[in-house]
Design a protein around this motif. Structure first.
Motif, PDB file in Angstrom:
ATOM      1  N   ALA A 216       0.715  -1.356  -0.033  1.00 18.08           N
ATOM      2  CA  ALA A 216      -0.351  -0.195  -0.272  1.00 18.08           C
ATOM      3  C   ALA A 216       1.020   1.188   0.177  1.00 18.08           C
ATOM      4  O   ALA A 216       0.662   1.818  -0.193  1.00 18.08           O
ATOM      5  CB  ALA A 216      -1.200   0.212   1.499  1.00 18.08           C
ATOM      6  N   ALA A 217       1.704   1.262   0.739  1.00 18.70           N
ATOM      7  CA  ALA A 217       2.828   2.181   0.401  1.00 18.70           C
ATOM      8  C   ALA A 217       3.433   2.397  -0.827  1.00 18.70           C
ATOM      9  O   ALA A 217       4.123   3.740  -0.799  1.00 18.70           O
ATOM     10  CB  ALA A 217       3.880   1.986   1.518  1.00 18.70           C
ATOM     11  N   GLU A 218       3.923   1.876  -1.315  1.00 23.73           N
ATOM     12  CA  GLU A 218       4.090   2.030  -2.611  1.00 23.73           C
ATOM     13  C   GLU A 218       3.035   2.387  -3.717  1.00 23.73           C
ATOM     14  O   GLU A 218       3.656   3.620  -4.407  1.00 23.73           O
ATOM     15  CB  GLU A 218       4.646   0.570  -3.123  1.00 23.73           C
ATOM     16  CG  GLU A 218       6.204   0.477  -2.897  1.00 23.73           C
ATOM     17  CD  GLU A 218       6.814  -0.997  -3.582  1.00 23.73           C
ATOM     18  OE1 GLU A 218       5.838  -1.113  -4.780  1.00 23.73           O
ATOM     19  OE2 GLU A 218       7.458  -2.029  -3.056  1.00 23.73           O
ATOM     20  N   ARG A 219       2.175   2.153  -4.353  1.00 29.96           N
ATOM     21  CA  ARG A 219       0.727   2.507  -4.459  1.00 29.96           C
ATOM     22  C   ARG A 219       1.109   3.834  -3.980  1.00 29.96           C
ATOM     23  O   ARG A 219       0.486   4.897  -4.970  1.00 29.96           O
ATOM     24  CB  ARG A 219      -0.006   1.671  -4.179  1.00 29.96           C
ATOM     25  CG  ARG A 219      -0.634   0.652  -4.968  1.00 29.96           C
ATOM     26  CD  ARG A 219      -1.857  -0.089  -5.185  1.00 29.96           C
ATOM     27  NE  ARG A 219      -2.228  -0.696  -3.685  1.00 29.96           N
ATOM     28  CZ  ARG A 219      -2.291  -1.207  -3.265  1.00 29.96           C
ATOM     29  NH1 ARG A 219      -1.130  -2.501  -3.354  1.00 29.96           N
ATOM     30  NH2 ARG A 219      -2.637  -1.763  -1.894  1.00 29.96           N
ATOM     31  N   ARG A 220       0.787   4.320  -2.430  1.00 36.34           N
ATOM     32  CA  ARG A 220       0.147   5.685  -2.527  1.00 36.34           C
ATOM     33  C   ARG A 220       1.578   6.510  -2.581  1.00 36.34           C
ATOM     34  O   ARG A 220       1.185   7.699  -3.334  1.00 36.34           O
ATOM     35  CB  ARG A 220       0.499   5.403  -0.699  1.00 36.34           C
ATOM     36  CG  ARG A 220       0.633   6.803  -0.402  1.00 36.34           C
ATOM     37  CD  ARG A 220       0.095   7.011   1.339  1.00 36.34           C
ATOM     38  NE  ARG A 220       1.297   6.268   1.616  1.00 36.34           N
ATOM     39  CZ  ARG A 220       2.101   6.740   2.059  1.00 36.34           C
ATOM     40  NH1 ARG A 220       3.192   8.468   2.131  1.00 36.34           N
ATOM     41  NH2 ARG A 220       3.465   5.602   2.045  1.00 36.34           N
ATOM     42  N   ARG A 221       2.723   6.204  -2.474  1.00 42.41           N
ATOM     43  CA  ARG A 221       3.781   7.116  -3.068  1.00 42.41           C
ATOM     44  C   ARG A 221       3.677   7.170  -4.726  1.00 42.41           C
ATOM     45  O   ARG A 221       4.389   8.554  -5.265  1.00 42.41           O
ATOM     46  CB  ARG A 221       4.911   6.849  -2.424  1.00 42.41           C
ATOM     47  CG  ARG A 221       5.547   6.404  -0.830  1.00 42.41           C
ATOM     48  CD  ARG A 221       6.557   6.815  -1.387  1.00 42.41           C
ATOM     49  NE  ARG A 221       7.516   5.238  -0.941  1.00 42.41           N
ATOM     50  CZ  ARG A 221       6.985   3.810   0.105  1.00 42.41           C
ATOM     51  NH1 ARG A 221       6.739   3.964   1.295  1.00 42.41           N
ATOM     52  NH2 ARG A 221       7.287   3.318   0.018  1.00 42.41           N
ATOM     53  N   ALA A 222       3.605   6.234  -4.977  1.00 41.51           N
ATOM     54  CA  ALA A 222       3.855   6.420  -6.775  1.00 41.51           C
ATOM     55  C   ALA A 222       2.422   7.768  -7.834  1.00 41.51           C
ATOM     56  O   ALA A 222       2.391   7.712  -8.980  1.00 41.51           O
ATOM     57  CB  ALA A 222       3.332   4.971  -7.324  1.00 41.51           C
ATOM     58  N   SER A 223       1.292   7.500  -7.001  1.00 40.31           N
ATOM     59  CA  SER A 223       0.566   8.419  -7.201  1.00 40.31           C
ATOM     60  C   SER A 223       0.346  10.342  -7.017  1.00 40.31           C
ATOM     61  O   SER A 223       0.711  10.430  -5.683  1.00 40.31           O
ATOM     62  CB  SER A 223      -0.868   7.788  -6.871  1.00 40.31           C
ATOM     63  OG  SER A 223      -1.848   8.766  -7.061  1.00 40.31           O
ATOM     64  N   SER A 224       0.538  10.902  -7.509  1.00 39.76           N
ATOM     65  CA  SER A 224       0.454  11.783  -7.324  1.00 39.76           C
ATOM     66  C   SER A 224      -0.805  12.510  -6.746  1.00 39.76           C
ATOM     67  O   SER A 224      -1.040  14.282  -6.766  1.00 39.76           O
ATOM     68  CB  SER A 224       0.235  13.104  -9.486  1.00 39.76           C
ATOM     69  OG  SER A 224      -1.030  12.094 -10.008  1.00 39.76           O
TER      70      SER A 224
END
Length: 425
Positions: A216-224
């Motif tokens: 989830a942390a990866e998905r969050r950081r990848a989103s603008s």
């Protein structure tokens, strides 16, 4: 749509349906996150209930009428909307764990300061600022655990987190009973607030042992879009956001009416002593704890919407029954406290999973923090209205107004999708 239907994750045993299957499915990291979120919400509850339990003493100390007394709860809940929304944004931008620690420190600090208030106005300000942390803790902690939980067990997992509220409430009642037994009322209410420093110990545990769910942390950081308020009002999410606010308003309006005024009702209209009030609250809180766990199970079995609708109707019925018990029938009052606590708590068990499943990872904190706490702020006017109505209707009569909130919640469900079984994306 922000979520998708999936099968249980690899490694999860389909036949694993034991009472603690949801904890096993979390894994070691998830269980540490569960412990941190559970402790944070329990102490959040403890700090909140220092006020309702002490309200009679505070009102006498500052010579307050019912309306001004009820305002102390209202400002806490109104400001909690701001705190919850900000905490949600922080959770999306800096991470769930760091935001969780900030909320815990905030509500603990201002709870302690309430005990030093020299006058009503100062107490009102400190209590409002306590709402900044109080508003954010649940949303952040619930999201942290939801992102570790599997779709199959998410309702039960978040229902168990909700049960921490009853644990904190019970601890507050125990401390209240002891403090008010051994100290005079003018000192006891201040001591109650000073004990609100306890959550500082939890922050040490969270800092050392808890981390965000890696995927989830990866998905969050990848989103603008992460932490964007505008994103939760864009075309595909605006309807969800508005109806989720309405749902939260109804459920919390009913709940906080009862949580704020039942102790006063038991004292002023039923004439119970401090120990007597604690005894009656024991039944209410026991029902609440079991209700949270049962509601968590049913939200996975029945679905999110059916669970909320069922307990909204039952909660409204319990309010009407509880406030219309004939004078002198205190034994019946005791018995009905259990189903009242059970129903008004079971309705919350699906909230953590339901709101988390309505939003994508990048704005999950923002969406959940905003909808839950805006509903809390609007619902906060219910206790104040009851306070003003109490002067003419009596506290028992005014409490019936809480049933209106549960009716509003049922209407809100018509505009929301069912999300049971959806994996977070």
């Amino acid at each position: 749509m922000s979520t998708t239907q999936t099968q249980p994750k690899q490694g999860e045993r389909p036949e694993d349906t034991g009472a603690f299957a949801f904890l096993r499915a979390l894994g070691p990291r998830g269980r540490r996150a569960f412990a941190g979120a559970f402790g944070g919400y329990a102490l959040d509850s403890y700090d909140f209930f220092t006020l309702p339990l002490s309200m009679v003493a505070i009102a006498a100390f500052f010579s307050l009428d019912s309306g001004r007394t009820g305002l102390l709860t209202t400002v806490t809940l109104v400001v909690s909307a701001v705190g919850g929304a900000l905490a949600g944004v922080l959770a999306d931008r800096i991470g769930r764990v760091r935001a969780l620690m900030i909320t815990v420190i905030t509500y603990a600090l201002f709870t302690v300061l309430c005990g030093f208030a020299p006058n009503y106005e100062t107490l009102l300000v400190f209590r409002a600022l306590q709402g900044l942390g109080f508003g954010g803790e649940w949303a952040v902690g619930a999201i942290l655990v939801a992102e570790y939980a599997t779709a199959r067990h998410r309702g039960r997992t978040l229902g168990a987190i909700q049960s921490a509220w009853a644990a904190g409430w019970a601890l507050a009642v125990i401390v209240y009973t002891l403090v008010f037994q051994f100290l005079d009322a003018d000192t006891a209410w201040r001591v109650m607030f000073w004990t609100g420093a306890l959550p500082a110990l939890l922050v040490i545990y969270v800092r050392r042992n808890v981390s965000d769910a890696p995927e989830a942390a990866e998905r969050r950081r990848a989103s603008s879009d992460r932490g964007s308020f505008s994103a939760i009002f864009r075309q595909d999410l605006a309807r969800t956001t508005l109806f989720a606010v309405l749902l939260s308003t109804g459920v919390q309006g009913g709940y906080y009416t009862l949580a704020t005024w039942v102790p006063t009702y038991l004292k002023t209209e039923r004439g119970l002593t401090v120990v007597g009030t604690g005894g009656y609250l024991t039944f209410l809180i026991s029902g609440a704890f079991i209700g949270y766990l049962t509601g968590g199970y049913l939200t996975d079995v029945l679905g999110r919407k059916k669970n909320i609708a069922l307990f909204a109707v039952l909660s409204a019925a319990c309010i009407l029954a509880y406030t219309n018990i004939p004078s002198g029938a205190d034994g019946l009052l005791l018995v009905l406290g259990f189903p009242l606590g059970f129903c008004m708590s079971a309705i919350f068990s699906g909230f953590g999973s339901f709101l988390a499943e309505l939003y994508p990872t990048a704005v999950r904190g923002t969406g959940q923090g905003f909808t839950y706490n805006t509903g809390r702020a609007v619902g906060a006017f219910f206790p104040t209205l009851v306070g003003f109505l109490a002067d003419s209707w009596g506290v028992g009569g005014a409490l019936v107004f809480g049933a209106v909130g549960y009716g509003l919640a049922v209407v809100a469900l018509l505009g929301l999708p069912e999300t049971r079984g959806r994996e977070l994306v």
